[in-house]
Design a protein around this motif. Structure first.
Motif, mmCIF file in Angstrom:
data_model
loop_
_atom_site.group_PDB
_atom_site.id
_atom_site.type_symbol
_atom_site.label_atom_id
_atom_site.label_comp_id
_atom_site.label_asym_id
_atom_site.label_seq_id
_atom_site.Cartn_x
_atom_site.Cartn_y
_atom_site.Cartn_z
ATOM 1 N N LYS A 197 4.711 57.296 35.156
ATOM 2 C CA LYS A 197 4.448 57.658 33.762
ATOM 3 C C LYS A 197 3.023 57.322 33.359
ATOM 4 O O LYS A 197 2.358 58.088 32.668
ATOM 5 N N GLN A 198 2.567 56.130 33.762
ATOM 6 C CA GLN A 198 1.208 55.713 33.436
ATOM 7 C C GLN A 198 0.180 56.654 34.061
ATOM 8 O O GLN A 198 -0.807 57.013 33.429
ATOM 9 N N ASN B 243 -7.696 54.305 38.922
ATOM 10 C CA ASN B 243 -8.017 53.547 40.134
ATOM 11 C C ASN B 243 -7.083 52.356 40.315
ATOM 12 O O ASN B 243 -6.634 52.070 41.423
ATOM 13 N N VAL B 244 -6.780 51.660 39.220
ATOM 14 C CA VAL B 244 -5.896 50.495 39.295
ATOM 15 C C VAL B 244 -4.457 50.933 39.574
ATOM 16 O O VAL B 244 -3.769 50.346 40.413
ATOM 17 N N ILE B 245 -3.999 51.986 38.895
ATOM 18 C CA ILE B 245 -2.625 52.467 39.071
ATOM 19 C C ILE B 245 -2.376 52.893 40.516
ATOM 20 O O ILE B 245 -1.315 52.624 41.077
ATOM 21 N N ARG B 246 -3.358 53.512 41.125
ATOM 22 C CA ARG B 246 -3.186 53.979 42.509
ATOM 23 C C ARG B 246 -3.037 52.832 43.503
ATOM 24 O O ARG B 246 -2.510 53.030 44.589
ATOM 25 N N THR B 247 -3.514 51.649 43.154
ATOM 26 C CA THR B 247 -3.378 50.502 44.071
ATOM 27 C C THR B 247 -1.992 49.863 43.993
ATOM 28 O O THR B 247 -1.647 49.055 44.840
ATOM 29 N N ILE B 248 -1.214 50.242 42.961
ATOM 30 C CA ILE B 248 0.121 49.671 42.809
ATOM 31 C C ILE B 248 1.056 50.350 43.800
ATOM 32 O O ILE B 248 1.374 51.521 43.668
ATOM 33 N N ASN B 249 1.494 49.572 44.790
ATOM 34 C CA ASN B 249 2.316 50.114 45.868
ATOM 35 C C ASN B 249 3.360 49.072 46.244
ATOM 36 O O ASN B 249 3.020 47.968 46.650
ATOM 37 N N PRO B 250 4.658 49.409 46.119
ATOM 38 C CA PRO B 250 5.691 48.415 46.394
ATOM 39 C C PRO B 250 5.768 47.975 47.852
ATOM 40 O O PRO B 250 6.443 47.009 48.168
#
Length: 199
Positions: free
Chosen positions: A35-36, A91-98
């Motif tokens: 969503k973000q 850029n920050v959102i793309r680094t979020i990876n479970p």
């Protein structure tokens, strides 16, 4: 014992009964990220289209006064600043990876939260100051050609909208964004705390 070598992907795949609602937490985190990203990309797109339209108007219409050009430049600078801030979010959102370690995952979420707080405080304040000044200068040339009532109405409605956006819409959006990311971060920190206690 530290949990640095444990990652959320491993935990989610185990489906352990000892850790409640893990799938729900994973789903919430993934939905939040998507969503973000969609929201941020939409904001960048809409602000870019607005900037292109303003540049087109600037190119087509021959404005007589310097104040009008100054107003357009200030509005474009405000839009460029906001587009830049939104691109930093991407850029920050793309680094979020479970699949990364839990420490890195939480750090990415906290970095996004920090970026959002900066946008919501300093970033948006600079944006609104530039936008307000830009509109004030932009409308000056047109206001001189209007009646006093027309000029007052034009300025009044413009600044009324900016005031509504600043005092009503902005706080609601900030609260909503902060609640969403805080919920995800709190859930993941709770899992990490449980793991620290059990290991």
């Amino acid at each position: 014992m530290q949990t640095d070598n444990i990652n959320f992907q491993d935990i989610w795949n185990k489906k352990s009964a000892e850790i409640p609602n893990i799938q729900e937490i994973k789903s919430t985190a993934d939905k939040y990220k998507k969503k973000q990203l969609q929201s941020t990309m939409w904001h960048i797109f809409s602000l870019s289209i607005t900037a292109v339209m303003i540049i087109f108007i600037w190119y087509v219409i021959d404005f007589k006064m310097f104040t009008t050009t100054l107003g357009i430049v200030l509005i474009l600078v405000a839009l460029a600043l906001y587009i830049y801030l939104f691109s930093q979010n991407v850029n920050v959102i793309r680094t979020i990876n479970p699949s990364i370690s839990n420490q890195e995952y939480l750090a990415s979420l906290k970095k996004l939260q920090k970026q959002q707080l900066y946008m919501q405080s300093k970033g948006i304040s600079i944006y609104y100051v530039l936008l307000t000044a830009g509109f004030a200068f932009y409308f000056y040339e047109f206001a001189l050609r209007m009646s006093t009532f027309g000029a007052t109405l034009a300025y009044g409605l413009t600044f009324l909208w900016l005031a509504i956006a600043w005092f009503f819409l902005r706080p609601r959006q900030i609260k909503k964004q902060n609640e969403k990311i805080s919920k995800v971060i709190d859930s993941l920190e709770l899992i990490e705390k449980d793991l620290d206690e059990k290991i």
